[in-house]
Design a protein around this motif. Structure first.
Motif, PDB file in Angstrom:
ATOM      1  N   CYS A 128      41.385  30.801  29.472  1.00  0.00           N
ATOM      2  CA  CYS A 128      42.171  31.025  30.685  1.00  0.00           C
ATOM      3  C   CYS A 128      43.649  30.996  30.324  1.00  0.00           C
ATOM      4  CB  CYS A 128      41.851  29.964  31.742  1.00  0.00           C
ATOM      5  SG  CYS A 128      42.342  28.280  31.314  1.00  0.00           S
ATOM      6  N   ALA A 140      36.496  26.256  32.575  1.00  0.00           N
ATOM      7  CA  ALA A 140      36.702  26.787  33.923  1.00  0.00           C
ATOM      8  C   ALA A 140      36.059  28.167  34.055  1.00  0.00           C
ATOM      9  CB  ALA A 140      38.190  26.882  34.234  1.00  0.00           C
ATOM     10  N   CYS A 154      38.607  24.675  28.476  1.00  0.00           N
ATOM     11  CA  CYS A 154      38.422  23.768  29.614  1.00  0.00           C
ATOM     12  C   CYS A 154      37.118  23.997  30.365  1.00  0.00           C
ATOM     13  CB  CYS A 154      39.600  23.879  30.577  1.00  0.00           C
ATOM     14  SG  CYS A 154      39.711  25.490  31.414  1.00  0.00           S
TER      15      CYS A 154
END
Length: 273
Positions: free
Chosen positions: A36, A17, A15
């Protein structure tokens, strides 16, 4: 893969992040990347209950590294750009390199590589006894490559990863009095040629596998997808996002395809780029 507390800051390969130092995350030793915990949990939940972890040694055949050729091209272009700056500015070349922005065309290769890497990591997380994946495969007799190939009991999926901004939409022109024309738009950008490219890749793979179903996919990694709906098909090519693609692939649990044998056959024909 193992869960660990990060010693250094990084970013999730799925993603994107940011993950500060000290964050609990999943470390993948094979690719030396991190995920994550949210993406790791999501990948597990996406897996179909009938699929078990890989137990067939033939499925461990080299699958390739997602985005490797795009990453090499980016590094080559970046080094060439920096060399030109050093030659131009002489003793101040290092400073010129530090202060100069990357050329847009060079930066686009980095963006493309990141998109392929993120989607490749998600596909790797889904790989199981009923699913095999190949990444960054050369098309014989061509300079082009196929970003990802997924092999399921139900057929083969030829996947082109794109990291574009904007909302993918299908625009239909013509109809009763004029020929029907389907256009793929991403934001205001006409990206119909991307569909043509995927269809060519599908034809190449279909020539190898014969009667096995082959489906083309355009997967937009960071597009502006709506909260409800959004996925569509144009000229037989599925247009969707990584999470939706993962769900579709994991539903392909029935069919006549010998995944292990087909994986080996496709890998031997389409070498790593």
């Amino acid at each position: 893969m193992k869960q660990m507390r990060l010693r250094y800051a990084g970013a999730c390969r799925l993603c994107g992040a940011p993950l500060p130092a000290g964050t609990e995350a999943i470390y993948e030793s094979e690719t030396k990347t991190i995920r994550c915990l949210e993406c790791a949990t999501e990948a597990t939940e996406t897996m179909h209950p009938d699929l078990e972890p890989p137990c067939d040694e033939s499925l461990s055949t080299e699958s390739g590294v997602a985005g490797s050729s795009a990453r090499r091209e980016y590094e080559r272009r970046k080094a060439k750009d920096e060399e030109k700056l050093r030659e131009k500015w002489g003793h101040f070349g290092g400073l010129a390199v530090a202060l100069s922005d990357e050329r847009q065309h060079t930066k686009s290769w980095d963006r493309g590589a990141i998109g392929e890497e993120r989607l490749g990591a998600r596909l790797n997380a889904l790989a199981a006894a009923g699913l095999a994946v190949l990444h960054d495969r050369r098309i014989p007799g061509s300079k082009a490559n196929i970003d990802h190939i997924a092999i399921t009991p139900g057929g083969i999926w030829v996947i082109d990863a794109k990291r574009y901004k904007g909302r993918p939409e299908l625009k239909i022109e013509g109809g009763i009095l004029r020929p029907r024309v389907e256009k793929l738009l991403v934001g205001r950008r006409d990206c119909t040629k991307l569909v043509d490219g995927v269809l060519k890749q599908v034809d190449v793979v279909r020539d190898l596998v014969g009667d096995v179903p082959v489906t083309g996919v355009l997967c937009f990694v960071e597009a502006d997808w709506p909260l409800i709906g959004g996925a569509f098909s144009t000229r037989g090519v599925q247009v969707l996002w990584p999470k939706r693609l993962a769900k579709v692939l994991m539903e392909q649990t029935t069919g006549d395809v010998d995944v292990a044998r087909m994986h080996e056959s496709v890998a031997s024909r389409f070498k790593s780029a």
